[in-house]
Design an enzyme around this catalytic site. Structure first.
Site, PDB file in Angstrom:
ATOM      1  N   TYR A  32       0.652  -1.367  -0.098  1.00 53.01           N
ATOM      2  CA  TYR A  32      -0.151   0.443  -0.318  1.00 53.01           C
ATOM      3  C   TYR A  32       0.911   1.625   0.060  1.00 53.01           C
ATOM      4  CZ  TYR A  32       0.594   0.780   4.895  1.00 53.01           C
ATOM      5  OH  TYR A  32       1.626   1.253   5.946  1.00 53.01           O
ATOM      6  N   ARG A  51       8.040   4.644  -4.739  1.00 52.04           N
ATOM      7  CA  ARG A  51       8.066   3.559  -3.528  1.00 52.04           C
ATOM      8  C   ARG A  51       7.491   1.579  -3.588  1.00 52.04           C
ATOM      9  NH1 ARG A  51       6.937   5.506   2.627  1.00 52.04           N
ATOM     10  NH2 ARG A  51       4.984   5.047   1.625  1.00 52.04           N
ATOM     11  N   ARG A  99      -7.221 -21.019  -2.287  1.00 55.65           N
ATOM     12  CA  ARG A  99      -6.360 -20.555  -1.289  1.00 55.65           C
ATOM     13  C   ARG A  99      -4.875 -21.560  -1.661  1.00 55.65           C
ATOM     14  NH1 ARG A  99      -4.200 -22.297   3.908  1.00 55.65           N
ATOM     15  NH2 ARG A  99      -3.603 -20.690   5.582  1.00 55.65           N
ATOM     16  N   LYS A 147       6.603  -1.848   1.920  1.00 54.97           N
ATOM     17  CA  LYS A 147       5.548  -1.532   2.400  1.00 54.97           C
ATOM     18  C   LYS A 147       3.796  -2.828   2.181  1.00 54.97           C
ATOM     19  CE  LYS A 147       3.194   3.269   3.458  1.00 54.97           C
ATOM     20  NZ  LYS A 147       2.959   3.346   4.796  1.00 54.97           N
ATOM     21  N   GLU A 179      11.747   2.556  14.458  1.00 51.39           N
ATOM     22  CA  GLU A 179      11.187   3.480  13.922  1.00 51.39           C
ATOM     23  C   GLU A 179       9.621   3.003  14.256  1.00 51.39           C
ATOM     24  OE1 GLU A 179       9.437   2.743   9.520  1.00 51.39           O
ATOM     25  OE2 GLU A 179       9.842   0.447  10.353  1.00 51.39           O
TER      26      GLU A 179
HETATM   27  N1  PLP Z   1       7.128   3.849   8.879  1.00 50.88           N
HETATM   28  C1  PLP Z   1       6.326   2.844   9.364  1.00 50.88           C
HETATM   29  C2  PLP Z   1       6.102   1.601   9.816  1.00 50.88           C
HETATM   30  C3  PLP Z   1       5.073   3.220   8.504  1.00 50.88           C
HETATM   31  O1  PLP Z   1       4.148   2.917   8.816  1.00 50.88           O
HETATM   32  C4  PLP Z   1       5.110   4.689   7.777  1.00 50.88           C
HETATM   33  C5  PLP Z   1       4.070   5.035   7.527  1.00 50.88           C
HETATM   34  O2  PLP Z   1       3.337   4.339   7.498  1.00 50.88           O
HETATM   35  C6  PLP Z   1       6.332   5.174   8.094  1.00 50.88           C
HETATM   36  C7  PLP Z   1       7.807   5.388   8.811  1.00 50.88           C
HETATM   37  C8  PLP Z   1       6.242   6.743   7.536  1.00 50.88           C
HETATM   38  O3  PLP Z   1       6.263   6.186   5.929  1.00 50.88           O
HETATM   39  P1  PLP Z   1       6.287   8.477   5.228  1.00 50.88           P
HETATM   40  O4  PLP Z   1       6.325   9.307   5.184  1.00 50.88           O
HETATM   41  O5  PLP Z   1       6.650   8.009   3.516  1.00 50.88           O
HETATM   42  O6  PLP Z   1       4.728   8.143   5.393  1.00 50.88           O
END
Ligand code: PLP
Length: 284
Positions: A32, A51, A99, A147, A179
């Site tokens: 996403y 990305r 599945r 992501k 993070e």
């Molecule tokens: N880290 C994580 C785990 C995230 O889910 C997100 C955004 O959803 C970010 C960092 C920040 O990314 P961005 O600046 O691209 O929104």
């Protein structure tokens, strides 16, 4: 009534139907992006597009449409829903199939879904108040730079933080902060240096992070990309987070340790203002 996008059509949200066999539903086999909208325009669209392609490539999924088609779809969602400020959520799955852990045959149509969320981004009360953070073990998988929609662990970590009276969790792996649950993390050291985790599989390569680092450079701050411990964060002069949905938000306490005088710090405030200034100038 909200209009969403699903597989080539714009539909009222209650008419957007996805198969229960969709691998996004059964396997979290999906990626996403979240792109923010200000003044009806998209911030950093090309960063999100790049990305998205990278995430799809890492999971050996095809890219379902080209950049201009995706941009046009985003713009149509903005205009059809009258969004001045808010977010566009985009999800691409490997599609629906019986599945099986093995991928479906090549050519299985991917599912592409997108929706808008109207939300005030510039006038965020948290920017004035600051966030309380607690640290939580990072028990996610090892490819945090992809992501994916596997967001259960970050969701549990966020709830654990709320249960401890905080606003969000910073995740810790091998004694080092990776993070936030949905944002990148920064501290400011006593000698005024901004420190943020270096890019690797351990963190999402935030599109906002990249923009914020460019802002920091322009404003003349010293920057270091390296890992830091929760203890270093607890003793930092200030701290903050970044993400598409929050821009830059100050952190005022970590694990109950008040940072500075307990008010949002000047570096976070300056970076938030600069980020918004540049976003207004460059949104498309
Ligand atoms: N880290 C994580 C785990 C995230 O889910 C997100 C955004 O959803 C970010 C960092 C920040 O990314 P961005 O600046 O691209 O929104």
């Amino acid at each position: 009534m909200r209009v969403v996008y699903l597989n080539g059509s714009f539909l009222p949200e209650e008419e957007a139907l996805i198969s229960p066999f969709d691998r996004g539903f059964l396997f979290a086999d999906a990626v996403y992006e979240v792109t923010s909208v200000i003044e009806g325009r998209l911030i950093d669209f090309d960063g999100h597009w790049e990305r998205l392609q990278r995430s799809l490539g890492m999971l050996k999924m095809g890219v379902p449409m080209d950049r201009d088609t995706l941009l046009d779809m985003h713009r149509q969602l903005v205009s059809r829903n009258g969004i001045d400020e808010g977010l566009i959520y985009l999800q691409v799955t490997r599609g629906a199939a019986d599945r099986d852990f093995a991928f479906p045959p090549e050519g299985t149509p991917q599912t592409v879904f997108a929706m808008t969320q109207a939300k005030g981004l510039i006038d965020n009360p948290v920017a004035k108040k600051g966030m309380k953070i607690v640290t939580v073990d990072d028990l996610r998988w090892d490819l945090c730079d992809v992501k994916t929609v596997q967001l259960l662990y970050p969701s549990l970590a966020k709830m654990a933080a709320k249960g401890r009276g905080a606003d969000d969790a910073w995740l810790v792996r091998d004694g080092l902060v990776t993070e936030g649950t949905s944002n990148n993390t920064y501290i400011v050291t006593d000698d005024g240096e901004i420190v943020t985790r270096d890019l690797s599989h351990a963190i999402l390569h935030g599109i906002t992070r990249k923009a914020v680092l460019a802002c920091a450079e322009r404003l003349g701050y010293r920057l270091v990309e390296r890992a830091f411990t929760p203890e270093e964060a607890e003793g930092a002069r200030e701290a903050f987070i970044s993400s598409a949905g929050t821009f830059v938000l100050p952190v005022v306490s970590i694990n109950g340790h008040t940072l500075g005088n307990g008010a949002p710090g000047p570096v976070a405030e300056a970076l938030r203002a600069e980020y918004i200034r540049v976003a207004r100038e460059t949104a498309i």
